[in-house]
Design a protein around this motif. Structure first.
Motif: not given
Lengths: 379, 379, 379, 379
Positions: A223-229, A355-359, B1-2
């Motif tokens: 999750e860019p920008i600060y929760d990048k993998l 990712h499931r939550a967002l997309v 979740m971004a």
């Protein structure tokens, strides 16, 4: 503001001191209807358990885990999963002498400076014993990853002990479970055994490097920008006791690569997805998984508990010396392997849910397989 | 979740794409009554600004920041500080050709895989342009750090370009501001200038290593077990564009150290605090600051935008090639220096407030000064 | 630790003061590929806009919103959506006299006590002007809710002004848009018009009650134990300026109900789901949506800005009096209706994504329709 | 995304089901060096304990708490405090009949709809038994509040049972501990005893209203705009089982007040602070404490477990009836009093730390004392 929780959607909170009555964690955010029992978790705890070879601490702990909530008739219920491990071998008498003296390289001084109080017994909260809770949470994370669109495999190995690096040409994942070092090459393992016997007999210790690889992660997690993998993986590994460095893919070697060498070229793969010709990126671009193997390495410093007297001060500020007796790991990097795997699994489970939550649905799975050269570090 | 926020108590949230109307951030958690104006922030933005030498991108952006809230009559009010930077030089025409083709090494493919849509212009959200917001937030963080019990200084330098490392014996912080590389040694800077002219003329690019040092941080900052100071620094640096590795103190070199070499011995210092004889730990033990200098290094991969054609696929899944024209940094590591400083400042401001919340007052300041040898990596 | 963000997965952060250059918000967590443009958001802002009737403040603000990021070619990209509203009618001269005197019932004294500084102009950050940002975020939330398994409708109405309650037997949602009170009954609206003319001419103000109803929410949204749907709604509404009470379903009337009266009985509905015979629960049981209409009411206190002199103190601690001139709402509850709707939409969008993260797919939709009696308050 | 944590800086995470092996919580963010032992916590648990009078459930649970971590030699260490309560009286046989039928008014249906699985025994996770963990955490919060600049007192009382409200003119806090209802007036308590005997014998239940008051809170706690003190209190109370409404100060009565009646006038108090002439605001303006008493009320619905058969459906979707036998509270509002107190204490401890983080020191204490009339509701 304390910080004893890890993760956002798949989130665990740990508690416990080395010599308190118990350690453990509450895992919140576990999806419902996943199979889970104590035996499954125990399998992972057993890999990390002390006392299994002469190369690790001789503290005897069965590390038997108990599930106190969140599971009903063998399935998770979506409510918090509480995992408890009762401490058995506390032997506090070993630790009387460190009550008033700060062990160099340990967190004794910093805990005292921060909190003005510390449970000195076995390092208290700062003991590597806490990592058992991580491994327990990691087992639950693996259950979550089983529900990902494709099976995700998380495996770790020790790749360097002191100056001795593993022979990557002989890498065999199956070998990892056959020697006491989680070493993927039998020859290297034999060399390390000799080397570490010397370290151990000298009452010394030595650093190491661990590599953890996740296969089957689809493109799109992170999750860019600060929760990048990669950001979350870096944090995850750096919080493991004694870790001093983390790198992804080519890592620090990338500093010496040209743009031509570093950028992983793409060819057409199945379903319109890319087939990458190399994996310098370590499976992450822009903080998002590419579909390739995710490759993380971290450096573990040598155990600070050694038999050579070291100069230090006591709680009154007077100069003194200390020798750390007791039961310690000559190479704490060994037992960091299952801990690194667990942290990787937890980060991935969290990002799967994020990712499931967002997309709403995960992205496609890329290729984790053939790359132009076998070495992500670029030789 | 971004995940477009960074920090917990000192927390900033950024927005904006490379070629949208504006970028910027909301900084929440800024204590009241701190002096703050646009000129102060602008000074830091100017250090990162593109177009300042032939070694960085020629995009012309004044990067003029405007404070839209949270400051009244020159002082912060405790309410959110909004910082906005209008984009000027958008030149979207340069980017038409990357609309349908994925640039290897860039986040084009992963953004498409994750979101199913992307603003391709200049890399959109994944562009390093976003780091201007970090630098703006970092300036505010410095104001917060001025209220710490002792002055905290955060400084960065470029320490490696390709194979060429800085000569640490000649380290001079003042030199950092005198050359276009943030290099602490004039001789090394001259060597890099020649080397990078070659890289630039070849249409290529090269990796680098940045080092950031914080002095004056008191002992006690950092929140075990999962919000350790080093864990947060690792995440902070790893989320900077193109970063592939992070290390603290001895870092990866610790893997080859013995326990005797690695543990920083202590002597009695002023006020009953320790005087450390070395700083392998990089100023952090158990995730908590020791009072010594905090030393972080991170590896920056080479810019993936190069003039050599690279194999790739297009959005239809067909194989093709791409040459990335436009205005790019031959060594993106250079401009990462002020960004690394900003992230260090933000992490420290956050932990200053976190420690104050938990304990009520900061711990003592240790020695940041004389160590047994000058090199944290241990030679 | 400041708190200018709302929501977890669908999360917005607002900035701006009443008389600063601009207000607005960053909305993070917006799923990609949703249609979004300024006109859509503007429609909701226009409902809340001041100056539209003689019953609300005469401040003239077009409240024109601009999207600065997160949207590309008419679709959201999954990156942060920045919404900015430039302040036009600042007229700071009206507010000079409140610089040094605390208005009773306002947040003047508490902001001064907390921060030691305040932007007094128009209430600064504590002004109801901030709610425009909420309404803008709420519009984006509605776009998210359009992707829920069934259409979710969020509607609000004013149901009480001073002692005068709406006639529920004549409730007509269409009427809400036809009068300046968001009143669902024309007859009651006429009565309120007379009543409020009296209040306004007396330079006084009066309290009100707002009701917000969401239809189409499937069973299963809400995250026990602490992020229950009703808990989040209570927090959401209570943070709106001037709100002093929140209730769900039967609300405070439940204190006088017996267990027989209160428990909503169930009959078999379509697809094996329940058909509830009443809705005392207001659509939420155990913190989770039942599939029925979600019904929330909140009480809004009278505007504290009135023409009668009130006793107070000044910033030097001396006793004085104050009359709040300027442009104010005689019944601030009116404009709270679109704000309440927006907060409901944001809470639901957040919980839609949270449920999707945990469970992977939303639960079934229950009946929002026929209940045993028409009044959730239980007559 | 599950939600089993409460608070931000003072943060607890609970686990456990009604009939599992144990319940409890991890409290993170407890400042170091506070005195804490099991006896102190037990005192609060004993007030909430079932089986203490004929007006509450007859389930026999000693609710004996054990501290498993975070305390060393009688003082907190700044590490997580784990509190465990082993379940004793599980009697699962009582609950067999609710395995396949949904009890109206309970969370049976919604848990099934959300998770697709539920531990039906005693309501599983949705049981009010979970509130014991809140009370335990609340005890720790009180220890934190003891370190505030002035002593903070948190007290609760039952103020309404069915149609019978307490006589406020006879309010006596000391009386609260002398009757089984936490009623502040002996006469009202006697009336309630008769009334509830009737309810109990009829196998019915009745709703109630609880009031919680905090005295000694200094001005300045609360974090606008979204983490306002009243917003957090509303969420805190609304998440307690069976709560359907929350109000602050005048609450819903404010809807009928004029601006003149509602705004609390100020006179000069000690140290230049205001002496408020009334407390309609309930001690909170703009989401920040005023220094007056903080007054919160919440409505508790009647227990849904009653002896009258109610219509419902079973898990196969067929219509049926249910009578909820077992051991239940005829007025669950009684035992909600210590729970409400605990949640108030936790919210205040959190905001004490949050304010300390942002501003460094708490604001001044206002007057909690003489108001123009004795009734915050404006009688």
């Amino acid at each position: 503001m304390a910080g004893n929780s890890f993760g956002t959607l798949f989130r665990f909170t740990t508690f416990g001191e080395s010599h308190g009555p118990a350690i453990g964690c509450i895992v919140d955010g576990v999806p419902p209807r996943l199979p889970l029992d104590e035996a499954f978790i125990q399998g992972f705890l057993d890999r990390r358990r002390p006392g299994q070879s002469r190369f690790v601490t001789q503290r005897q702990e069965p590390d038997a885990v108990r599930i106190l909530s969140g599971v009903f008739e063998g399935l998770t219920t979506g409510t918090p999963v509480m995992l408890e491990i009762v401490n058995q071998d506390q032997r506090s008498r070993d630790y009387g002498e460190i009550r008033d003296r700060f062990r160099p390289g340990h967190a004794d001084w910093t805990y005292q400076a921060k909190y003005g109080i510390r449970d000195h017994r076995g390092g208290g909260r700062s003991s590597a014993r806490e990592t058992a809770s991580r491994v327990a949470a990691g087992a639950v994370a693996r259950r979550v990853l089983e529900t990902a669109p494709a099976p995700v495999t998380v495996r770790g190995a020790l790749v360097q002990v002191g100056p001795h690096r593993v022979d990557r040409a002989r890498w065999d994942w199956a070998e990892v479970e056959r020697n006491p070092f989680f070493c993927p090459d039998a020859g290297t393992a034999a060399l390390w055994a000799d080397y570490l016997d010397g370290v151990r007999k000298a009452g010394s210790s030595i650093g190491a490097v661990v590599e953890v690889v996740a296969s089957g992660v689809p493109a799109g997690w992170g999750e860019p920008i600060y929760d990048k993998l990669d950001g979350d993986l870096a944090r995850a590994m750096m919080t493991i006791n004694a870790v001093k460095g983390v790198e992804i893919g080519a890592g620090f070697a990338a500093a010496e690569l040209s743009g031509e060498e570093n950028a992983d070229e793409m060819r057409a793969g199945p379903d319109g997805q890319p087939l990458f010709l190399s994996n310098r990126a370590g499976g992450i671009l822009g903080g998002i998984s590419t579909g390739q193997d995710i490759v993380v390495r971290f450096a573990v410093k040598p155990t600070s508990s050694i038999l050579t007297p070291r100069r230090t001060i006591d709680t009154a500020g007077h100069e003194t010396e200390i020798v750390t007796k007791g039961r310690h790991d000559p190479c704490v990097g060994i037992r960091a392997v299952p801990v690194g795997e667990a942290m990787m699994a937890c980060v991935l489970a969290d990002h799967f849910l994020r990712h499931r939550a967002l997309v709403g649905a995960p992205g496609p799975v890329g290729n984790g397989g053939p790359v132009e050269d076998g070495d992500p570090v670029g030789g």
